[in-house]
Design a protein around this motif. Structure first.
Motif, PDB file in Angstrom:
ATOM      1  N   PHE A  59       0.934  -1.164   0.067  1.00 27.36           N
ATOM      2  CA  PHE A  59      -0.143   0.072  -0.145  1.00 27.36           C
ATOM      3  C   PHE A  59       0.816   1.170  -0.033  1.00 27.36           C
ATOM      4  CE2 PHE A  59      -1.764   3.530   2.453  1.00 27.36           C
ATOM      5  CZ  PHE A  59      -2.841   3.741   1.872  1.00 27.36           C
ATOM      6  N   LEU A 101      -5.223  12.273   0.146  1.00 24.89           N
ATOM      7  CA  LEU A 101      -4.953  11.224  -0.859  1.00 24.89           C
ATOM      8  C   LEU A 101      -6.125  10.624  -1.359  1.00 24.89           C
ATOM      9  CD1 LEU A 101      -2.425   9.253   1.371  1.00 24.89           C
ATOM     10  CD2 LEU A 101      -1.677  10.583  -0.541  1.00 24.89           C
ATOM     11  N   LEU A 102      -5.712  10.130  -2.761  1.00 26.40           N
ATOM     12  CA  LEU A 102      -6.934   9.417  -3.266  1.00 26.40           C
ATOM     13  C   LEU A 102      -6.656   7.976  -2.843  1.00 26.40           C
ATOM     14  CD1 LEU A 102      -6.699  10.500  -7.128  1.00 26.40           C
ATOM     15  CD2 LEU A 102      -7.994  11.324  -5.155  1.00 26.40           C
ATOM     16  N   SER A 103      -7.544   7.052  -3.082  1.00 27.30           N
ATOM     17  CA  SER A 103      -7.482   5.623  -2.684  1.00 27.30           C
ATOM     18  C   SER A 103      -6.413   4.889  -3.467  1.00 27.30           C
ATOM     19  CB  SER A 103      -8.884   4.930  -3.039  1.00 27.30           C
ATOM     20  OG  SER A 103      -9.346   4.894  -4.428  1.00 27.30           O
ATOM     21  N   THR A 104      -5.941   3.792  -2.951  1.00 28.18           N
ATOM     22  CA  THR A 104      -5.121   3.082  -3.738  1.00 28.18           C
ATOM     23  C   THR A 104      -5.350   2.628  -4.990  1.00 28.18           C
ATOM     24  OG1 THR A 104      -4.396   2.121  -1.516  1.00 28.18           O
ATOM     25  CG2 THR A 104      -3.537   0.947  -3.420  1.00 28.18           C
ATOM     26  N   ARG A 105      -6.761   2.419  -5.143  1.00 27.85           N
ATOM     27  CA  ARG A 105      -7.380   1.704  -6.439  1.00 27.85           C
ATOM     28  C   ARG A 105      -7.306   2.853  -7.229  1.00 27.85           C
ATOM     29  NH1 ARG A 105     -13.291  -0.314  -4.592  1.00 27.85           N
ATOM     30  NH2 ARG A 105     -13.776   1.219  -3.056  1.00 27.85           N
ATOM     31  N   ALA A 106      -7.644   4.108  -6.918  1.00 28.86           N
ATOM     32  CA  ALA A 106      -7.619   5.173  -7.943  1.00 28.86           C
ATOM     33  C   ALA A 106      -6.097   5.564  -8.343  1.00 28.86           C
ATOM     34  CB  ALA A 106      -8.225   6.435  -7.364  1.00 28.86           C
ATOM     35  N   ALA A 109      -5.339   3.152 -11.004  1.00 22.93           N
ATOM     36  CA  ALA A 109      -5.983   3.417 -12.178  1.00 22.93           C
ATOM     37  C   ALA A 109      -5.392   4.471 -12.894  1.00 22.93           C
ATOM     38  CB  ALA A 109      -7.276   3.862 -12.077  1.00 22.93           C
TER      39      ALA A 109
ATOM     40  N   LEU B 202     -12.766   6.523  -5.441  1.00 22.18           N
ATOM     41  CA  LEU B 202     -11.670   7.273  -5.741  1.00 22.18           C
ATOM     42  C   LEU B 202     -10.889   7.668  -4.427  1.00 22.18           C
ATOM     43  CD1 LEU B 202     -12.466   9.468  -8.908  1.00 22.18           C
ATOM     44  CD2 LEU B 202     -11.407   7.086  -8.641  1.00 22.18           C
ATOM     45  N   LEU B 203     -11.634   7.496  -3.223  1.00 19.18           N
ATOM     46  CA  LEU B 203     -11.188   8.199  -1.946  1.00 19.18           C
ATOM     47  C   LEU B 203     -11.064   7.134  -0.968  1.00 19.18           C
ATOM     48  CD1 LEU B 203     -12.964  11.504  -1.734  1.00 19.18           C
ATOM     49  CD2 LEU B 203     -10.580  11.058  -2.588  1.00 19.18           C
ATOM     50  N   ASP B 205     -10.799   2.576  -0.142  1.00 16.93           N
ATOM     51  CA  ASP B 205     -10.511   1.347  -0.650  1.00 16.93           C
ATOM     52  C   ASP B 205     -11.480   0.131  -0.207  1.00 16.93           C
ATOM     53  OD1 ASP B 205      -8.229   1.498  -2.553  1.00 16.93           O
ATOM     54  OD2 ASP B 205      -7.369   2.581  -0.824  1.00 16.93           O
ATOM     55  N   ARG B 254     -12.701   6.183   7.043  1.00 17.08           N
ATOM     56  CA  ARG B 254     -12.049   6.530   5.758  1.00 17.08           C
ATOM     57  C   ARG B 254     -12.909   7.555   5.226  1.00 17.08           C
ATOM     58  NH1 ARG B 254      -7.501   8.428   3.262  1.00 17.08           N
ATOM     59  NH2 ARG B 254      -7.514   8.167   1.077  1.00 17.08           N
ATOM     60  N   VAL B 342      -6.084  17.810  -4.334  1.00 15.17           N
ATOM     61  CA  VAL B 342      -6.261  16.250  -5.108  1.00 15.17           C
ATOM     62  C   VAL B 342      -7.275  16.627  -6.345  1.00 15.17           C
ATOM     63  CG1 VAL B 342      -6.280  14.979  -3.025  1.00 15.17           C
ATOM     64  CG2 VAL B 342      -8.300  16.101  -3.578  1.00 15.17           C
TER      65      VAL B 342
END
Lengths: 503, 503
Positions: A59, A101-106, A109, B202-203, B205, B254, B342
Motif C-alpha cells: 500500500f 490522498l486518493l485511494s490506492t485503487r484510484a 488506475a 476514488l477516495l 479502498d 475513511r 487532489v
C-alpha cells in the motif's frame, strides 16, 4: 538498510498502520533522509523486518509511486529524484500536515498511462466522423421529445430505462443483429464504461477474478480494478481469447470480458468453436461472459458473426452495446442485454447504483430508431468508413510497401499495422505525437508475457486531406529518428477543421 | 440437523466452495429435501460443522435470502414457502443448471428495501415542482449550445467537465454559497449518486469504513456498499452527526458522509462547534468528509450556514452538489468541489472511471447560469416552496392538532412529522400507499439502536388541490386502521395532472 524507525513509537493512535508507514516514508523522502536513488527493500523483506503484512508495505509503496516519490522498475523500488512533484501534496507544502490522498485503487488506475483528453487527431482510435452525423434529424427528434415531455421524462428513469427506447432497441437488435431479445432484457446505460462498471459491481464481488483480453481494451481494466476485482490477462490468438488450463484452474474467472466480433485492438474475430467452448467452460465455472459487441455495426464483409449472447439458451452472457460510435460519444447512452433470469433484478440494482435519467434523450433516441433514421445512418456510415479504410490501406501500402502487415479490416474504425520487432512502436508514437498524430502503440494495450508491436490507426474522422497528410507524417515518424528538424510541429494540427461548429 | 452432504464429494473442481454450498442448499430447497419452515443452523455453527469460513456460509445464506428461498428473521434463518419465486432462477426451471446470479453486493443492495420507480405522488420526498421549471429559457440555452456545438461538445468531456461550466459554477458558488472556489477544483458529475460512487471508489479502498448518518440517506449506503466499503451508522442528534469515542476508535472512518446544512431526513442543522470538531478529528484519522449540501438552495430562514468546505484551509472535505432538485432530476448533472491538492488527479481519475460526456447539456447549463436564469429560478422556487411549506404546516396542524411535532422547516422540499412511539410509521405508510400517497416512514431511514418514528412528507410538487386532498387522505391513514372500506383506492391518483405534457 535499517528501517526500524519507520514504525517506531510513538504511533498515532487513530491512524491505520499502513498510513503511518506511508506517511513516514514520504516524510523521509521529502526531507532527504532517504536520498534519491536509494533502493528500498523488497516488500516481502520490509514486511518481515517490521513484522507487518506485506499488503501494508505494498500500500505504502504504491501510493508513493503514484505520487512520484518512489520509482518502480524491474530491479524493485527506489527513491525518485526530488524534482518529481508529489501529485497529492498539501498545497501549503507542509510535509508534516497529513496529506490528502486518493485511494490506492484510484492511484492504480492513474498509474499505467496518463488519462488523455479527448481530441480529434488523425489516427486517434475510436473517433467517429462527427461531421457526418444527421444533426437535423436528431435535433428534430429532440424537439419532439421536449414537446411531449412530462414528469416521467424529466424525473429519474424507470428501472432499466425508458420503456419506449427498450422496445425500439429490442426491435432493432432483433432485425439488424439477429438477437431474439425482449424489451425487458435490456438495461439502458450511460455508455460502455458505465456498462462495464455495472457488470463489475453487480455481477462481481471484491477479490473475484476478471479476465481481460491481452492485448485488450484498457478501460475495462480500470472498471474492474476500481470495483475491487483482480484483473487477469488472457492471451488472444488468431481465433480470439485463448485461455489455457492454467488460466481456468489457477485464476478461475467470475467475469470474462471479450470483444469477439472485432477484437480490440487487433480486429480478430473469435471462431465459433472457441465461442461454444468458452460458454461451456464459463457455465462450469459459474463465470459471466461480458460480450462487448464493439464496432459490429460497421462490418465491411457481410453480416457480423452471431453473437455469443443467444448462441445457447440461458448462457451466462451479458451483451454490451453503445451509441458512442454510431451517434456521438457525448450522448452517453448505451445498453446491456441480459438473460431473462437476472434482467429484472439487474435493472432494479442499476437504478439503485446509478439513479439514471436522461429521459428526454432516451425518448428522442427511441424516435430516431423507430423512424428508421438509425438504420439509414448506420448504412451510410458503413459505406463511408469502408471507403476510408480502403483509402488508408492503399496509402499505407504505397508508403511502406505492399508487404506491410495490416489487420482488423473486417469492421470498425481502425486498422492495426504490425511492425517488425526491431522497430519500437512506442518510440514511433512519441514522435508521431509531436507531429500532431493520435496514433497509439499496440504494445500499450499489451501485457507481458504477450508481445505485440505495431500501430493502431483510427480512420473514423479522416477525410482525404487529413489522410494524405497524416500518412506523410507517419512515414516521417517511422522512418526518421531525427525527424523534428525536417518538419515543424503542428500547432492546431489537421484537426482544426474538425473544431469548426457542426450545427 | 446433519448437513455434511452440503459439501460432500465429489466437488466440482472449478467452482469456488461458497458457490457449491449455495448451489446445493438451493437445490435441496427447490427439490423439497429441505422442507419449508426448516430452521437452518446459525452461520457460525454450520461453518464449524463443515470446517469452512463463516463468510462462505453467510454468502450462501444471503444469496438465498435475496432469492426468496430462505427467510431471515430474529430467530435466524429458515426455509421459505416454495411459492416464493426464486429471483435468479434459470428460465428453463432446470434446478440442475448452474443458476445465473448477481453478486453478493448487488443482492445486498437490493435487500433492505425494494427499489422504487420514480413517481409524482403527494408527499413523495425529493420531487421538485416540474411544472415551475422555466422550459422556454432552458430550451433556448440548449438551442444555442447545439448551434455552437463542435466535436468538443459531442465527444467525451474534458477532465473535470466542460471548462465553461466549471467556470460559471465557480462564480455561482462563490457569490451565492460563499465558497471561494476556483474552476479547477470542480468536477462535473452525473448527479449525487454518481458523486458518492466516485468518492467511494476514488477516495476509499475495499474494507475501508464509511460513516453514514443514522437516520440518513439510504442511497449513500448503496453507493458505499457496492464499492466494497464497510458502512458504519453514526447517530444524529439535534446538533448533527454525533460520533462517540467508540465510533472513532473501533470504526475509524475513511469516509464520513454528512448533510450538515439540512440533515436528511430530519432537517437538522449541524452546529459550528460540531463542524470544527469533525474536521479536526477527520484530519487526525486520515478521513475524508463528504459534505452533501443537500437542499441548501432552498433556505427559508436567511442564508445557509457556512459549508464545512472552506471552513479551514486544506481541510479533508469534498463538497457535493446537484442540479436534480433545482432544475430536474433527469438532467443528470451535479458536481464535486475538491481541495486543490487532489482536484486535478480526482478529475483525471473521474475521466477514467466514467468517461463523461453530455457536452451539449453542460454548455447549455453554463449559459443558463451566466445569463442569471439560474439565480432567478432559485429565488422564485425558494418563495414557492416556502409558501407550500407554510400551507402544509397549517394543514397538518389543523388536521392533527397544534401540538403536532414538525421538524426540518428551515430549508428543502420536505417536513418530518414525528409520531408517538405507540403509532407505527411503517403501518401508516403502507395504508397511505394504498391511498396513492408517496409519504415515507422515518424509521425506514433509521438503523438500530437509534429509533425514529415519523413521516417524511415531501411538498415540492404539491399544489393547493393536491395538498388538501393529500392531507385528508393522510388523516385517514393515520387515524383509521380499517380505512380501505371508506375510500376507494386511487387509480391515477392526484398525480394525473402532473403527467400532462409540460413542454
Amino acid at each position: 538498510m535499517a528501517l526500524d524507525w519507520l514504525l517506531a513509537p510513538p504511533l498515532p493512535e487513530t491512524m491505520p498502520r499502513q498510513r503511518v508507514l506511508y506517511h513516514r516514508l514520504r516524510e523521509a523522502i521529502l526531507s532527504g533522509r532517504l536520498a534519491a536513488g536509494t533502493r528500498l527493500p523488497a516488500s516481502r523483506t520490509l514486511a518481515a523486518a517490521l513484522q507487518i503484512s506485506r499488503n501494508t508495505v505494498l500500500f505504502a509503496y504504491e501510493q508513493l509511486v503514484a505520487e512520484g516519490c518512489l520509482l518502480a522498475d524491474r530491479q524493485g523500488t527506489c527513491v525518485a529524484q526530488p524534482a518529481a512533484p508529489p501529485v497529492a501534496a498539501s498545497k501549503s507544502g507542509d510535509v508534516h500536515a497529513v496529506p490528502l490522498l486518493l485511494s490506492t485503487r484510484a492511484a492504480a488506475a492513474l498509474q499505467p498511462e496518463p488519462a488523455r483528453e479527448a481530441a480529434v487527431l488523425p489516427f486517434a482510435p475510436g473517433t467517429p466522423d462527427y461531421g457526418a452525423f444527421p444533426f437535423r434529424r436528431w435535433r428534430a427528434c429532440l424537439e419532439r421529445a421536449w414537446r411531449d415531455a412530462g414528469w416521467r421524462q424529466l424525473g429519474y428513469a424507470a428501472h432499466g430505462g425508458d420503456p419506449v427506447l427498450r422496445q425500439a432497441l429490442a426491435g432493432h437488435l432483433t432485425t439488424v443483429r439477429g438477437l431474439a431479445v425482449e424489451a425487458g432484457q435490456i438495461v439502458i446505460t450511460s455508455g460502455t464504461q458505465a456498462a462495464l462498471d455495472l457488470c463489475a459491481r453487480l455481477l462481481g464481488d471484491h477479490g473475484d477474478t476478471a479476465w481481460v483480453e491481452n492485448p485488450g481494451y484498457l478501460a475495462a481494466r480500470v472498471a474492474f480494478g476500481l470495483a475491487g476485482l483482480r484483473v487477469h490477462d488472457v492471451p488472444v490468438d488468431h481465433e480470439g481469447l485463448a485461455p489455457g488450463e492454467g488460466d481456468w484452474c489457477e485464476h478461475p474467472p467470475r467475469l470474462i470480458m471479450i470483444t469477439p466480433s472485432h477484437q480490440y485492438p487487433t480486429g480478430r474475430v473469435m471462431s465459433l468453436p472457441r465461442r461454444l467452448a468458452l460458454i461451456e467452460r464459463a457455465r462450469q465455472s459459474c463465470a459471466w461472459i461480458i460480450e462487448d459487441d464493439y464496432d459490429s455495426e460497421f462490418r465491411r464483409t457481410g453480416p457480423a458473426p452471431p453473437a455469443l449472447f443467444g448462441l445457447q439458451p440461458d448462457a451466462p452472457v451479458v451483451y454490451v452495446g453503445t451509441f458512442s460510435k454510431t451517434l456521438y460519444p457525448g450522448l452517453r447512452l448505451g445498453y446491456l442485454v441480459l438473460p431473462h433470469a437476472v434482467a429484472a433484478n439487474f435493472a432494479r440494482a442499476t437504478s439503485l447504483a446509478t439513479r439514471a435519467g436522461q429521459g428526454i434523450e432516451q425518448r428522442a433516441l427511441a424516435d430516431f430508431i423507430q423512424r428508421g433514421y438509425y438504420t439509414t445512418h448506420l448504412r451510410r456510415m458503413r459505406a463511408r468508413y469502408a471507403a476510408r479504410q480502403t483509402a488508408l490501406r492503399a496509402a499505407l501500402k504505397a508508403a511502406f510497401g505492399p508487404a506491410v502487415a495490416l489487420s482488423g479490416g473486417e469492421a470498425g474504425l481502425h486498422l492495426v499495422m504490425w511492425l517488425p520487432q526491431e522497430i519500437c512502436d512506442t518510440a514511433i508514437v512519441a514522435r508521431a505525437e509531436v507531429l500532431g498524430l493520435g496514433v497509439r502503440a499496440l504494445s500499450s494495450y499489451t501485457r507481458a508475457p504477450m508481445t505485440c508491436n505495431g500501430l493502431v490507426l483510427g480512420y473514423g474522422s479522416l477525410d482525404d486531406r487529413m489522410l494524405a497528410e497524416g500518412v506523410r507524417r507517419l512515414v516521417l515518424a517511422v522512418r526518421s529518428p531525427n525527424f523534428v528538424d525536417e518538419i515543424p510541429p503542428m500547432k492546431n494540427g489537421p484537426s482544426a477543421a474538425a473544431a469548426e461548429p457542426l450545427g
